[in-house]
Design a protein around this motif. Structure first.
Motif, PDB file in Angstrom:
ATOM      1  N   ASP A 158       0.812  -1.219   0.000  1.00 22.42           N
ATOM      2  CA  ASP A 158       0.000   0.000   0.000  1.00 22.42           C
ATOM      3  C   ASP A 158       0.847   1.271   0.000  1.00 22.42           C
ATOM      4  OD1 ASP A 158      -2.403  -1.350  -0.050  1.00 22.42           O
ATOM      5  OD2 ASP A 158      -2.625  -1.394   2.122  1.00 22.42           O
ATOM      6  N   CYS A 159       2.164   1.134   0.155  1.00 21.04           N
ATOM      7  CA  CYS A 159       3.046   2.308   0.233  1.00 21.04           C
ATOM      8  C   CYS A 159       3.484   2.743  -1.167  1.00 21.04           C
ATOM      9  CB  CYS A 159       4.247   2.004   1.117  1.00 21.04           C
ATOM     10  SG  CYS A 159       3.824   1.815   2.866  1.00 21.04           S
ATOM     11  N   THR A 160       2.518   3.121  -1.980  1.00 21.18           N
ATOM     12  CA  THR A 160       2.799   3.438  -3.379  1.00 21.18           C
ATOM     13  C   THR A 160       2.960   4.927  -3.656  1.00 21.18           C
ATOM     14  OG1 THR A 160       0.432   3.509  -3.876  1.00 21.18           O
ATOM     15  CG2 THR A 160       1.552   1.391  -4.164  1.00 21.18           C
ATOM     16  N   GLU A 161       2.650   5.777  -2.695  1.00 21.15           N
ATOM     17  CA  GLU A 161       2.601   7.214  -2.977  1.00 21.15           C
ATOM     18  C   GLU A 161       3.929   7.931  -2.754  1.00 21.15           C
ATOM     19  OE1 GLU A 161       0.031   8.635  -4.413  1.00 21.15           O
ATOM     20  OE2 GLU A 161      -0.967   6.673  -4.392  1.00 21.15           O
ATOM     21  N   LEU A 162       4.895   7.281  -2.098  1.00 18.17           N
ATOM     22  CA  LEU A 162       6.150   7.945  -1.749  1.00 18.17           C
ATOM     23  C   LEU A 162       7.332   7.300  -2.466  1.00 18.17           C
ATOM     24  CD1 LEU A 162       5.626   8.391   2.101  1.00 18.17           C
ATOM     25  CD2 LEU A 162       5.356  10.117   0.322  1.00 18.17           C
ATOM     26  N   GLU A 163       8.378   8.099  -2.676  1.00 19.11           N
ATOM     27  CA  GLU A 163       9.627   7.603  -3.255  1.00 19.11           C
ATOM     28  C   GLU A 163      10.625   7.409  -2.117  1.00 19.11           C
ATOM     29  OE1 GLU A 163      10.955  10.207  -6.319  1.00 19.11           O
ATOM     30  OE2 GLU A 163       9.279   9.730  -7.652  1.00 19.11           O
ATOM     31  N   TYR A 164      10.910   6.163  -1.810  1.00 19.25           N
ATOM     32  CA  TYR A 164      11.816   5.849  -0.705  1.00 19.25           C
ATOM     33  C   TYR A 164      13.267   5.916  -1.165  1.00 19.25           C
ATOM     34  CZ  TYR A 164       7.561   4.503   1.667  1.00 19.25           C
ATOM     35  OH  TYR A 164       6.309   4.526   2.240  1.00 19.25           O
ATOM     36  N   THR A 165      14.159   5.919  -0.225  1.00 23.10           N
ATOM     37  CA  THR A 165      15.573   6.133  -0.527  1.00 23.10           C
ATOM     38  C   THR A 165      16.120   5.088  -1.490  1.00 23.10           C
ATOM     39  OG1 THR A 165      15.887   7.178   1.627  1.00 23.10           O
ATOM     40  CG2 THR A 165      17.865   6.350   0.509  1.00 23.10           C
ATOM     41  N   SER A 166      15.736   3.838  -1.316  1.00 21.57           N
ATOM     42  CA  SER A 166      16.310   2.796  -2.173  1.00 21.57           C
ATOM     43  C   SER A 166      15.258   1.937  -2.849  1.00 21.57           C
ATOM     44  CB  SER A 166      17.260   1.904  -1.368  1.00 21.57           C
ATOM     45  OG  SER A 166      16.548   1.171  -0.387  1.00 21.57           O
ATOM     46  N   LEU A 167      13.975   2.325  -2.761  1.00 21.58           N
ATOM     47  CA  LEU A 167      12.946   1.555  -3.449  1.00 21.58           C
ATOM     48  C   LEU A 167      11.729   2.405  -3.774  1.00 21.58           C
ATOM     49  CD1 LEU A 167      10.818  -0.685  -1.131  1.00 21.58           C
ATOM     50  CD2 LEU A 167      12.579   0.771  -0.176  1.00 21.58           C
ATOM     51  N   ARG A 168      10.991   1.970  -4.789  1.00 23.35           N
ATOM     52  CA  ARG A 168       9.723   2.556  -5.188  1.00 23.35           C
ATOM     53  C   ARG A 168       8.727   1.402  -5.270  1.00 23.35           C
ATOM     54  NH1 ARG A 168      13.093   5.962  -4.542  1.00 23.35           N
ATOM     55  NH2 ARG A 168      13.694   7.671  -5.938  1.00 23.35           N
ATOM     56  N   VAL A 169       7.635   1.500  -4.521  1.00 27.11           N
ATOM     57  CA  VAL A 169       6.669   0.413  -4.413  1.00 27.11           C
ATOM     58  C   VAL A 169       5.487   0.673  -5.342  1.00 27.11           C
ATOM     59  CG1 VAL A 169       5.190  -0.908  -2.851  1.00 27.11           C
ATOM     60  CG2 VAL A 169       7.330   0.100  -2.006  1.00 27.11           C
ATOM     61  N   GLY A 170       5.279  -0.182  -6.323  1.00 28.81           N
ATOM     62  CA  GLY A 170       4.137  -0.060  -7.194  1.00 28.81           C
ATOM     63  C   GLY A 170       4.112   1.244  -7.972  1.00 28.81           C
ATOM     64  N   PRO A 241      18.384  11.794   4.496  1.00 28.07           N
ATOM     65  CA  PRO A 241      17.359  12.432   5.331  1.00 28.07           C
ATOM     66  C   PRO A 241      16.207  11.505   5.672  1.00 28.07           C
ATOM     67  CG  PRO A 241      17.211  13.210   3.068  1.00 28.07           C
ATOM     68  CD  PRO A 241      18.471  12.392   3.148  1.00 28.07           C
ATOM     69  N   TRP A 242      15.976  10.445   4.873  1.00 27.64           N
ATOM     70  CA  TRP A 242      14.923   9.459   5.125  1.00 27.64           C
ATOM     71  C   TRP A 242      13.541  10.110   5.195  1.00 27.64           C
ATOM     72  CZ3 TRP A 242      17.309   5.135   4.185  1.00 27.64           C
ATOM     73  CH2 TRP A 242      18.634   4.943   4.599  1.00 27.64           C
ATOM     74  N   THR A 243      13.288  11.064   4.331  1.00 27.00           N
ATOM     75  CA  THR A 243      12.039  11.823   4.390  1.00 27.00           C
ATOM     76  C   THR A 243      10.813  10.931   4.206  1.00 27.00           C
ATOM     77  OG1 THR A 243      13.205  13.741   3.508  1.00 27.00           O
ATOM     78  CG2 THR A 243      10.800  13.782   3.414  1.00 27.00           C
ATOM     79  N   ALA A 244      10.820  10.105   3.172  1.00 26.68           N
ATOM     80  CA  ALA A 244       9.667   9.226   2.931  1.00 26.68           C
ATOM     81  C   ALA A 244       9.549   8.164   4.014  1.00 26.68           C
ATOM     82  CB  ALA A 244       9.793   8.576   1.556  1.00 26.68           C
ATOM     83  N   GLU A 245      10.689   7.623   4.434  1.00 24.19           N
ATOM     84  CA  GLU A 245      10.671   6.588   5.476  1.00 24.19           C
ATOM     85  C   GLU A 245      10.088   7.126   6.778  1.00 24.19           C
ATOM     86  OE1 GLU A 245      13.680   5.166   2.505  1.00 24.19           O
ATOM     87  OE2 GLU A 245      13.123   7.100   3.355  1.00 24.19           O
ATOM     88  N   ARG A 246      10.318   8.401   7.064  1.00 25.97           N
ATOM     89  CA  ARG A 246       9.743   9.013   8.261  1.00 25.97           C
ATOM     90  C   ARG A 246       8.233   9.227   8.102  1.00 25.97           C
ATOM     91  NH1 ARG A 246      13.742  10.992  11.654  1.00 25.97           N
ATOM     92  NH2 ARG A 246      15.812  11.188  10.672  1.00 25.97           N
ATOM     93  N   ALA A 247       7.805   9.573   6.895  1.00 28.07           N
ATOM     94  CA  ALA A 247       6.394   9.871   6.665  1.00 28.07           C
ATOM     95  C   ALA A 247       5.523   8.620   6.700  1.00 28.07           C
ATOM     96  CB  ALA A 247       6.232  10.582   5.327  1.00 28.07           C
ATOM     97  N   ALA A 248       6.001   7.539   6.108  1.00 23.08           N
ATOM     98  CA  ALA A 248       5.216   6.300   6.040  1.00 23.08           C
ATOM     99  C   ALA A 248       6.162   5.121   5.887  1.00 23.08           C
ATOM    100  CB  ALA A 248       4.239   6.341   4.867  1.00 23.08           C
ATOM    101  N   PRO A 249       6.665   4.572   6.997  1.00 27.49           N
ATOM    102  CA  PRO A 249       7.613   3.452   6.920  1.00 27.49           C
ATOM    103  C   PRO A 249       7.033   2.304   6.093  1.00 27.49           C
ATOM    104  CG  PRO A 249       7.453   4.284   9.167  1.00 27.49           C
ATOM    105  CD  PRO A 249       6.368   4.951   8.380  1.00 27.49           C
ATOM    106  N   PRO A 250       7.801   1.790   5.113  1.00 28.84           N
ATOM    107  CA  PRO A 250       7.229   0.818   4.171  1.00 28.84           C
ATOM    108  C   PRO A 250       7.433  -0.647   4.530  1.00 28.84           C
ATOM    109  CG  PRO A 250       9.356   1.527   3.374  1.00 28.84           C
ATOM    110  CD  PRO A 250       9.127   2.270   4.668  1.00 28.84           C
ATOM    111  N   LEU A 251       8.190  -0.942   5.584  1.00 30.95           N
ATOM    112  CA  LEU A 251       8.527  -2.326   5.898  1.00 30.95           C
ATOM    113  C   LEU A 251       7.806  -2.797   7.153  1.00 30.95           C
ATOM    114  CD1 LEU A 251      12.373  -2.267   5.221  1.00 30.95           C
ATOM    115  CD2 LEU A 251      10.508  -2.793   3.637  1.00 30.95           C
TER     116      LEU A 251
END
Length: 259
Positions: A158-170, A241-251
């Motif tokens: 469900d974490c499709t809306e953010l661009e994470y540091t090392s991955l993009r989901v869906g 900075p882990w901006t996306a990871e802070r907003a919605a952790p994907p794991l």
């Protein structure tokens, strides 16, 4: 991501063959090393003693298994469906005790109830059906002695809306059905991105499947960046900075005990 090939449908998939194994070994996996693997190790450390047997089911090129052996002091055995992955692991993961091939859904050379713990990182994403996923869970249950822990790391589809540091989901704005094919983009160590086809397994479905596969006391945890500051490599914590990871952790970490 560093694991995930052991469950490939028909023992193939995105990482099959020599080229696939080499590509998989070049995945950078910063988000996993921040919010995933340190928490897997932490969960295992609560129940796994030094020199006890830990199986890494879907060990891929062996980086996680090697780190687990060094952090936990356990006797780690790596298993995978890919002989090419295991060849890489044997040459680089020097702290791992031994490696075994998964053939026709069964780990060769390991008897029933031989393991004191099993970890499994990102394998469900390679499986297209509940039947295939239940088959992996059943084999893991075969390996575990009763009461032994199983720790599973997965990405939330469900974490499709953010661009994470090392991955993009869906794909942004897309909602994926159970088992539906879903693109996953992974950052490589050379700075390029590689897209693979995964399958969507909602994290709230996993406890139901585990209980049907004779696991009990299933719990889930979604690690945060703040929590990672105490567990992950400090150099890695300070690198981004882990901006996306802070907003919605994907794991998500799913833990259970063998019944």
């Amino acid at each position: 991501m560093d694991n995930g090939s052991a469950g490939q449908a028909e023992e193939g998939g995105a990482w099959a063959g020599p080229a696939g194994a080499e590509a998989f070994a070049a995945v950078e996996a910063a988000t996993d090393w921040l919010l995933g693997y340190p928490f897997v190790f932490e969960a295992l450390s609560r129940r796994l003693g030094a020199d006890e047997l830990l199986v890494d089911y879907g060990c891929g090129p062996g980086r996680v298994a090697d780190r687990a052996a060094r952090v936990l002091g356990a006797r780690v055995v790596g298993v995978d469906t890919s002989a090419e992955m295991l060849a890489i692991a044997r040459s680089t993961a020097t702290a791992v005790a031994e490696f075994h091939l998964v053939r026709d859904g069964r780990v060769t050379g390991l008897p029933d109830e031989c393991a004191d713990a099993v970890m499994c990182n990102h394998v469900p994403a390679s499986l297209p059906t509940e039947e295939a996923l239940l088959g992996v869970f059943a084999e893991i249950r075969r390996l575990l002695r009763p009461g032994a822990p199983f720790v599973l790391l997965t990405t939330d589809p469900d974490c499709t809306e953010l661009e994470y540091t090392s991955l993009r989901v869906g794909a942004p704005g897309v909602s994926y059905r159970l088992g539906e094919e879903m693109p996953l983009r992974l950052l490589r160590t050379d700075g390029s991105w590689q897209e693979v086809r995964n399958h969507a397994w909602p994290v709230d479905r996993l406890p139901i499947l585990l209980e049907s596969a004779r696991f009990r006391e299933v719990s889930q945890r979604r690690p945060t960046v703040d929590e990672a500051s105490a567990l992950a490599d400090p150099a890695l914590v300070g690198r981004h900075p882990w901006t996306a990871e802070r907003a919605a952790p994907p794991l998500v970490i799913t833990s259970a005990l063998a019944s």
